[in-house]
Design a protein around this motif. Sequence first.
Motif, PDB file in Angstrom:
ATOM      1  N   ILE A 151       0.835  -1.202   0.000  1.00  0.00           N
ATOM      2  CA  ILE A 151       0.000   0.000   0.000  1.00  0.00           C
ATOM      3  C   ILE A 151       0.871   1.253   0.000  1.00  0.00           C
ATOM      4  O   ILE A 151       0.664   2.191  -0.776  1.00  0.00           O
ATOM      5  CB  ILE A 151      -0.952  -0.010   1.215  1.00  0.00           C
ATOM      6  N   LEU A 183       1.156   3.978  -3.112  1.00  0.00           N
ATOM      7  CA  LEU A 183       0.799   5.380  -2.927  1.00  0.00           C
ATOM      8  C   LEU A 183       2.003   6.302  -3.082  1.00  0.00           C
ATOM      9  O   LEU A 183       1.844   7.519  -3.182  1.00  0.00           O
ATOM     10  CB  LEU A 183       0.179   5.575  -1.537  1.00  0.00           C
ATOM     11  N   TRP A 236       1.042   1.955  -8.619  1.00  0.00           N
ATOM     12  CA  TRP A 236       0.722   0.544  -8.402  1.00  0.00           C
ATOM     13  C   TRP A 236       1.531  -0.391  -9.301  1.00  0.00           C
ATOM     14  O   TRP A 236       1.777  -1.542  -8.951  1.00  0.00           O
ATOM     15  CB  TRP A 236      -0.780   0.285  -8.597  1.00  0.00           C
ATOM     16  N   VAL A 295      -6.327  -0.772  -2.009  1.00  0.00           N
ATOM     17  CA  VAL A 295      -5.961   0.648  -2.019  1.00  0.00           C
ATOM     18  C   VAL A 295      -6.181   1.256  -3.394  1.00  0.00           C
ATOM     19  O   VAL A 295      -6.466   2.458  -3.521  1.00  0.00           O
ATOM     20  CB  VAL A 295      -4.494   0.832  -1.562  1.00  0.00           C
ATOM     21  N   ILE A 316      -7.641   8.651  -3.653  1.00  0.00           N
ATOM     22  CA  ILE A 316      -7.001   9.299  -2.507  1.00  0.00           C
ATOM     23  C   ILE A 316      -6.422  10.641  -2.931  1.00  0.00           C
ATOM     24  O   ILE A 316      -5.540  10.701  -3.788  1.00  0.00           O
ATOM     25  CB  ILE A 316      -5.888   8.404  -1.938  1.00  0.00           C
ATOM     26  N   ALA A 345      -3.188   4.655   5.079  1.00  0.00           N
ATOM     27  CA  ALA A 345      -2.970   3.388   4.387  1.00  0.00           C
ATOM     28  C   ALA A 345      -3.766   2.246   4.991  1.00  0.00           C
ATOM     29  O   ALA A 345      -4.427   1.490   4.277  1.00  0.00           O
ATOM     30  CB  ALA A 345      -1.475   3.055   4.389  1.00  0.00           C
ATOM     31  N   ASN A 386      -7.583   2.285   4.673  1.00  0.00           N
ATOM     32  CA  ASN A 386      -7.960   2.091   3.275  1.00  0.00           C
ATOM     33  C   ASN A 386      -7.949   0.627   2.868  1.00  0.00           C
ATOM     34  O   ASN A 386      -8.658   0.233   1.940  1.00  0.00           O
ATOM     35  CB  ASN A 386      -7.023   2.886   2.353  1.00  0.00           C
ATOM     36  N   PHE A 387      -7.115  -0.189   3.519  1.00  0.00           N
ATOM     37  CA  PHE A 387      -7.152  -1.618   3.230  1.00  0.00           C
ATOM     38  C   PHE A 387      -8.514  -2.189   3.602  1.00  0.00           C
ATOM     39  O   PHE A 387      -9.117  -2.950   2.831  1.00  0.00           O
ATOM     40  CB  PHE A 387      -6.056  -2.353   4.007  1.00  0.00           C
ATOM     41  N   GLY A 394     -11.213  -0.476   1.206  1.00  0.00           N
ATOM     42  CA  GLY A 394     -11.145  -1.044  -0.134  1.00  0.00           C
ATOM     43  C   GLY A 394     -11.548  -2.502  -0.159  1.00  0.00           C
ATOM     44  O   GLY A 394     -12.227  -2.960  -1.091  1.00  0.00           O
TER      45      GLY A 394
END
Length: 609
Positions: free
Chosen positions: A75, A79, A83, A380, A385, A395, A398-399, A402
């Motif tokens: 993650i 960010l 990715w 993520v 974001i 982070a 968001n896991f 998501g």
Amino acid sequence: MAGVIWIVAIVLVTFTVAYIGYGRYLSRFVGLDDARETPAHKYEDGQEYVPATKPVLLGHHYSSIAGGAPIVGPITAALTWGWLPAVLWVAIGNPLMGAVHDFTSLSASLRHEGKSIGYIIGEYVGERGKDMLLWFAFLLIILVVAVFALVIGVVFNAYPQAATASVLYVGLAVLFGIWLYQLGLPFSVGTVIFVAGVFASVWVGIQYPVALVPGDYPAGTLVLFGGFPIALLDSPNIAAWVVTMLIYGAAASILPVWTLLQPRDYLSSFLLYAGVGGSLLAVIAGTFLTSTAQPLEIQIGAWYGFFGQGSPLAEFLPAMMPLFPLLFITIACGTISGFHSLVSSGTTAKQLNKESDARLIGYGGMLAEGLLAAVALCAVALIAIPAGSGGIGLALPNFAEGGGIILTALGVPLLTGEVFMALVLASFLLTSMDTAVRLGRYMMEEIVGTPETAVESYAANKYVNTGVIGVVAFFLLGSGRWEDLWTLFGGANQLLAALALLTGTVWLANWDQSKQLLSTGAPMAIMTFITIAGLAWVGGYQIVGGRLLGITAEAETTLLGQVSAVAQVLIIITLIGLALSLLKLGYENLQTVRGPGEAVAADGGTEDD
């Protein structure tokens, strides 16, 4: 915009090919043989050496190796740099480096009575090499405990529902251990009852969330205490949970494995399989079969540049974050992790029922961790974001958020999915943290050997050394600089992986002069170069240049922060020095056994095997 199905597809294809092809080759290469008696049977004692069935041991091993790192690392990397580099490092590096590392560590330990990699390297390069590797591992253990305790605190602060569910899940594990080992009741019946209880704990957590000290929580949250004198990441609740988790880790590490470790890890494996497998299935279903509340499309950039400029975390990280070498120490456990060698040669090798199980548990277990990293990237990637919106506090929630969006493709309500994924993350963290403390105890006991003085007796005492691990771990958290502590942990972790691969290479070279050394030697060389460069960057640029001198980042203003920064620099110097010394000893051994003369068949087999 591209869908997250591409992340899943890349990883699934490479991992499947690797397990069928390379995993099978490595099994033959090390000569796995079910006719050999494993250490679990040879030294069965009901305490540490306890044979476990394949599903139980896979649950323990997977739960122990797959902590918060394969979630937080990918993650953070996604960010920071985008990715695409993150998924490529996981998809390629995991089967060629990480899975080889885990499998080799487990196989070598099997042939050395279930001993640790420190003991194994000592067999070939001498007692000095053994002690150096054990000290290296012990220092890493402290970093692991510190990082995981902090991440648990962040998760429980963001999702008080997961805190309630986690407490219930630990209690159910203790009861399951009593059910199996004290009452002798049926395993299959207990599995149905207690696994159902673990999943029901998600519902209980939603109804009765709990926090330790006051804060901004969902309505109806039960707050247990009025306050806490210390704050971490500006939150007294996080600090209170960190202290609680350190106490829990010390207590859990002292108990016999049947009491909590085995039953808890087995139960948590169902959570983890459901979380990882369910998320992967939901991505496929959400892409091809159903429509979800939110489309499963990637919302973050594929590439933010070599220094991550313009990324969502840019304002919260040091001014320069070069992709090389920092990507490779930011994503630690999702691709390769030295901590896994401690688990493989620490607890797993002492419980392996038969040698052929090592392929699934060692090689396959690491691939499964890579799938967790892929799920984290998918989770993520679904969240749009805005830049400069938070650090670690961004982070981790968001896991769960998501993951909850992904699970809606299977008809799971969003809140239920979020809390479930938060519990999945917490269960990974809990199992890894207290396993780490237990392994730290093993390390110190091996360093001391047979105590001959009062000081050595105290050092070998399990209550004393677990207490030391917890206190030092909390001290290292004093600065509150998450980005430095995380990259320090990642660098140390990856450097230990290089040393574990060195151990495997030395074992193979001494076992049989005809054995090829490329499978372990090439990853060892790559990880050595990357991690020493990464640790040097963290120590020189981020900590000395930033926190101590105020040149590259804001300087520390508190005494605790300054002392913590100095301690981290000293740890970096110590780790690099130990690693270079061990590499020199290993190289000298390889030169000896691969020179003129015959190889030494030392515990690993004979020339005729």
